[in-house]
Design a protein around this motif. Structure first.
Motif, PDB file in Angstrom:
ATOM      1  N   PHE A 161     116.287  40.978  21.942  1.00 56.26           N
ATOM      2  CA  PHE A 161     114.963  40.498  21.524  1.00 56.26           C
ATOM      3  C   PHE A 161     114.037  41.686  21.246  1.00 56.26           C
ATOM      4  N   HIS A 162     114.089  42.692  22.109  1.00 61.89           N
ATOM      5  CA  HIS A 162     113.252  43.877  21.901  1.00 61.89           C
ATOM      6  C   HIS A 162     113.698  44.652  20.661  1.00 61.89           C
ATOM      7  N   ALA A 163     114.992  44.594  20.337  1.00 60.81           N
ATOM      8  CA  ALA A 163     115.461  45.208  19.095  1.00 60.81           C
ATOM      9  C   ALA A 163     114.865  44.484  17.886  1.00 60.81           C
ATOM     10  N   PHE A 164     114.688  43.166  17.981  1.00 58.79           N
ATOM     11  CA  PHE A 164     114.054  42.427  16.890  1.00 58.79           C
ATOM     12  C   PHE A 164     112.600  42.844  16.716  1.00 58.79           C
ATOM     13  N   PHE A 165     111.921  43.170  17.815  1.00 63.03           N
ATOM     14  CA  PHE A 165     110.578  43.733  17.692  1.00 63.03           C
ATOM     15  C   PHE A 165     110.645  45.031  16.873  1.00 63.03           C
ATOM     16  N   SER A 166     111.644  45.863  17.174  1.00 61.30           N
ATOM     17  CA  SER A 166     111.817  47.109  16.422  1.00 61.30           C
ATOM     18  C   SER A 166     112.098  46.830  14.954  1.00 61.30           C
ATOM     19  N   PHE A 167     112.936  45.811  14.684  1.00 57.23           N
ATOM     20  CA  PHE A 167     113.190  45.437  13.296  1.00 57.23           C
ATOM     21  C   PHE A 167     111.884  45.050  12.599  1.00 57.23           C
ATOM     22  N   VAL A 220     119.857  51.002  18.717  1.00 54.26           N
ATOM     23  CA  VAL A 220     121.300  50.743  18.820  1.00 54.26           C
ATOM     24  C   VAL A 220     121.672  50.331  20.245  1.00 54.26           C
ATOM     25  N   VAL A 221     121.136  51.034  21.232  1.00 60.11           N
ATOM     26  CA  VAL A 221     121.446  50.683  22.618  1.00 60.11           C
ATOM     27  C   VAL A 221     120.870  49.315  22.969  1.00 60.11           C
ATOM     28  N   ARG A 222     119.685  49.006  22.449  1.00 59.82           N
ATOM     29  CA  ARG A 222     119.115  47.682  22.706  1.00 59.82           C
ATOM     30  C   ARG A 222     119.961  46.570  22.084  1.00 59.82           C
ATOM     31  N   LEU A 223     120.565  46.855  20.939  1.00 57.53           N
ATOM     32  CA  LEU A 223     121.399  45.852  20.292  1.00 57.53           C
ATOM     33  C   LEU A 223     122.731  45.654  21.001  1.00 57.53           C
ATOM     34  N   PHE A 224     123.328  46.738  21.472  1.00 59.60           N
ATOM     35  CA  PHE A 224     124.707  46.663  21.954  1.00 59.60           C
ATOM     36  C   PHE A 224     124.869  46.995  23.437  1.00 59.60           C
ATOM     37  N   GLY A 225     123.761  47.227  24.140  1.00 61.13           N
ATOM     38  CA  GLY A 225     123.868  47.618  25.548  1.00 61.13           C
ATOM     39  C   GLY A 225     124.024  46.469  26.517  1.00 61.13           C
ATOM     40  N   GLY A 226     123.769  45.221  26.074  1.00 64.40           N
ATOM     41  CA  GLY A 226     123.846  44.076  26.971  1.00 64.40           C
ATOM     42  C   GLY A 226     125.161  43.942  27.714  1.00 64.40           C
ATOM     43  N   PRO A 227     126.326  44.039  27.032  1.00 67.44           N
ATOM     44  CA  PRO A 227     127.603  43.923  27.742  1.00 67.44           C
ATOM     45  C   PRO A 227     127.792  44.979  28.835  1.00 67.44           C
ATOM     46  N   VAL A 265     123.132  50.705  35.427  1.00 68.26           N
ATOM     47  CA  VAL A 265     122.760  51.067  34.054  1.00 68.26           C
ATOM     48  C   VAL A 265     121.408  51.768  34.037  1.00 68.26           C
ATOM     49  N   LEU A 266     120.434  51.242  34.777  1.00 71.44           N
ATOM     50  CA  LEU A 266     119.111  51.857  34.807  1.00 71.44           C
ATOM     51  C   LEU A 266     119.169  53.277  35.366  1.00 71.44           C
ATOM     52  N   ARG A 267     119.966  53.497  36.389  1.00 73.19           N
ATOM     53  CA  ARG A 267     120.063  54.841  36.966  1.00 73.19           C
ATOM     54  C   ARG A 267     120.722  55.818  35.996  1.00 73.19           C
ATOM     55  N   VAL A 268     121.777  55.361  35.330  1.00 73.20           N
ATOM     56  CA  VAL A 268     122.446  56.231  34.348  1.00 73.20           C
ATOM     57  C   VAL A 268     121.489  56.555  33.202  1.00 73.20           C
ATOM     58  N   LEU A 269     120.763  55.558  32.742  1.00 72.17           N
ATOM     59  CA  LEU A 269     119.839  55.786  31.630  1.00 72.17           C
ATOM     60  C   LEU A 269     118.654  56.661  32.047  1.00 72.17           C
ATOM     61  N   SER A 312     115.814  53.357  26.384  1.00 70.83           N
ATOM     62  CA  SER A 312     116.008  52.118  25.628  1.00 70.83           C
ATOM     63  C   SER A 312     115.877  50.835  26.438  1.00 70.83           C
ATOM     64  N   LEU A 313     116.432  50.800  27.641  1.00 71.00           N
ATOM     65  CA  LEU A 313     116.570  49.528  28.343  1.00 71.00           C
ATOM     66  C   LEU A 313     115.658  49.371  29.558  1.00 71.00           C
ATOM     67  N   GLY A 314     114.918  50.404  29.921  1.00 69.58           N
ATOM     68  CA  GLY A 314     114.084  50.314  31.115  1.00 69.58           C
ATOM     69  C   GLY A 314     113.097  49.167  31.050  1.00 69.58           C
ATOM     70  N   PHE A 315     112.397  49.040  29.928  1.00 64.65           N
ATOM     71  CA  PHE A 315     111.377  47.995  29.804  1.00 64.65           C
ATOM     72  C   PHE A 315     111.998  46.597  29.750  1.00 64.65           C
ATOM     73  N   PRO A 316     112.978  46.334  28.861  1.00 60.52           N
ATOM     74  CA  PRO A 316     113.544  44.977  28.826  1.00 60.52           C
ATOM     75  C   PRO A 316     114.260  44.579  30.111  1.00 60.52           C
ATOM     76  N   LEU A 317     114.958  45.506  30.757  1.00 56.89           N
ATOM     77  CA  LEU A 317     115.633  45.143  32.004  1.00 56.89           C
ATOM     78  C   LEU A 317     114.636  44.918  33.128  1.00 56.89           C
ATOM     79  N   GLY A 318     113.521  45.652  33.100  1.00 49.97           N
ATOM     80  CA  GLY A 318     112.445  45.377  34.059  1.00 49.97           C
ATOM     81  C   GLY A 318     111.903  43.971  33.861  1.00 49.97           C
ATOM     82  N   MET A 319     111.731  43.558  32.603  1.00 47.57           N
ATOM     83  CA  MET A 319     111.294  42.205  32.293  1.00 47.57           C
ATOM     84  C   MET A 319     112.305  41.175  32.809  1.00 47.57           C
ATOM     85  N   SER A 320     113.597  41.432  32.577  1.00 44.24           N
ATOM     86  CA  SER A 320     114.638  40.521  33.053  1.00 44.24           C
ATOM     87  C   SER A 320     114.570  40.360  34.562  1.00 44.24           C
ATOM     88  N   ALA A 321     114.416  41.471  35.261  1.00 45.65           N
ATOM     89  CA  ALA A 321     114.359  41.432  36.723  1.00 45.65           C
ATOM     90  C   ALA A 321     113.132  40.675  37.211  1.00 45.65           C
TER      91      ALA A 321
END
Length: 407
Positions: free
Chosen positions: A144-150, A273-280, A290-294, A326-335
């Motif tokens: 969804f956040h990648a769509f914002f970027s689009f 790219v990570v926002r599009l394909f990082g979910g899996p 994932v958050l710690r690695v990123l 890439s994923l800190g903000f969306p994963l924070g939202m998910s949590a």
């Protein structure tokens, strides 16, 4: 209720929220792409433009922080319609104030509506997106956040094209305002009523004061602030890159404006790219890992950017920086939305912390850089990215018995 949706209803709901994210990005890029023309038409200097930008940023934060109150009164479905129409009207007023009326006050009113609407919508659309994620049972919020970027890419492209075609700001802004208004009504028609999103239910509707009390409870929960730190660190990293990466490449690394723009594009592409394909990866290894690695990747990328001995290293650093942030903000939202019953309040609270950093952080960095230099200032981002990683344990999914209270 969400569970009663048919497959067709769910698909339309998901498509509508994708479109809302895209519309938000489109509106922001429309404004950003015409800033030079707006400045010239209104005969304002850089300081006055800075005040306009600050006003828009403040109104955005007000919109984010008051979004629970809007949801408590209207629910997310109607709230998204109202806020989208509000920032569509804001875009239109910016255009009318620039060329038709030649009025700075009208542009200011437009920017306030634009900021309030976008800020308030941001919380609601993330609440809806996290509900979709939970129904799907897999990590999709980064998409969804990648769509914002689009949306920002499309908006910037349309802006560049219309400038070349000689369209003035008014014509451009009114066109985009109309598109957003049509999208708002279309999306509203395809978003279901949801009790968890405080949408009015036919059989039962708690008093709005009761819903408002629920909306404010999140600010009394320690987990909200820990998630806020995770999002703050990554928001500083993202906002700092957007505003200062190109300048750092151009001036401090001496590579020139063209390579500065290319490095920023590298950062943006890596992040998208990570926002599009990082979910899996999140589904396989979990949010915390994932958050710690990123966070390590972001801190390492920024550090390499500061110390890069040559231009190729700068581009590698920009890519690592984008991947890490890439994923800190969306994963924070998910949590924050792990408990659907309190998702709106917790998403709003965590997002407020993150967006204050995103909007207010770059100007603070600019002020500090006047005293110690830009590259030295970026060490602050290294520290904040590391802190984001240290606090990422807060993003661990809540157990069922924890969903009553995260405090």
């Amino acid at each position: 209720m969400d569970t009663a949706l048919t497959r067709s209803q769910f698909v339309r709901w998901r498509a509508a929220i994708f479109a809302i994210f895209l519309a938000s990005g489109l509106s922001i890029a429309t404004w950003a792409s015409r800033v030079p023309d707006i400045k010239a038409a209104l005969h304002v200097d850089n300081a006055q433009m800075g005040v306009l930008l600050l006003g828009m940023g403040v109104s955005s934060i007000v919109g984010i922080s008051t979004s629970p109150a809007v949801m408590a009164r209207t629910g997310a479905r109607l709230g998204m319609l109202v806020t989208m129409l509000s920032f569509a009207a804001g875009v239109g007023l910016i255009g009318l104030g620039t060329n038709v009326l030649g009025s700075l006050p009208v542009v200011i009113v437009g920017l306030v509506l634009f900021g309030l609407g976008n800020g308030s919508l941001d919380v609601m659309m993330n609440v809806e997106a996290t509900a979709i994620e939970q129904q799907m049972g897999k990590t999709i919020l980064p998409v969804f956040h990648a769509f914002f970027s689009f949306g920002t890419v499309i908006g910037a492209g349309i802006g560049a094209l219309l400038v070349q075609l000689g369209w003035n700001v008014s014509s451009h802004a009114l066109l985009i305002a109309a598109v957003i208004a049509v999208l708002a009504v279309t999306c509203w028609a395809n978003v279901p009523n949801r009790e968890e999103a405080l949408d009015p239910q036919p059989a039962q509707k708690p008093h709005w004061r009761e819903r408002m009390h629920t909306a404010l409870e999140a600010w009394r929960e320690p987990r909200t602030y820990f998630l806020g730190i995770v999002m703050l660190g990554m928001s500083f990293a993202e906002g700092g890159a957007n505003d200062w990466l190109a300048l750092g490449v151009s001036e401090d690394h001496g590579a020139g404006p063209a390579l500065g723009a290319a490095a920023l594009a590298t950062f943006s592409v890596a992040m998208t790219v990570v926002r599009l394909f990082g979910g899996p990866l999140v589904d396989r290894f979990g949010r915390v890992v994932v958050l710690r690695v990123l966070a390590i990747t972001a801190a390492g990328g920024i550090l390499l950017f500061i110390l890069a001995p040559s231009t190729p290293f700068v581009f590698v650093a920009a890519a690592l920086w984008g991947i890490g942030a890439s994923l800190g903000f969306p994963l924070g939202m998910s949590a924050a939305a792990d408990d659907p019953a309190k998702a709106a309040a917790r998403v709003s609270a965590a997002a407020t912390i993150g967006y204050i950093a995103f909007l207010g952080g770059p100007p603070v960095l600019g002020f500090i850089s006047n005293h110690i230099g830009l590259l030295n200032t970026l060490y602050i981002l290294v520290v904040l990215a590391a802190l984001s990683g240290l606090f990422s344990g807060a993003a661990r999914p809540l157990r069922e018995d924890e969903k009553v209270s995260a405090g």
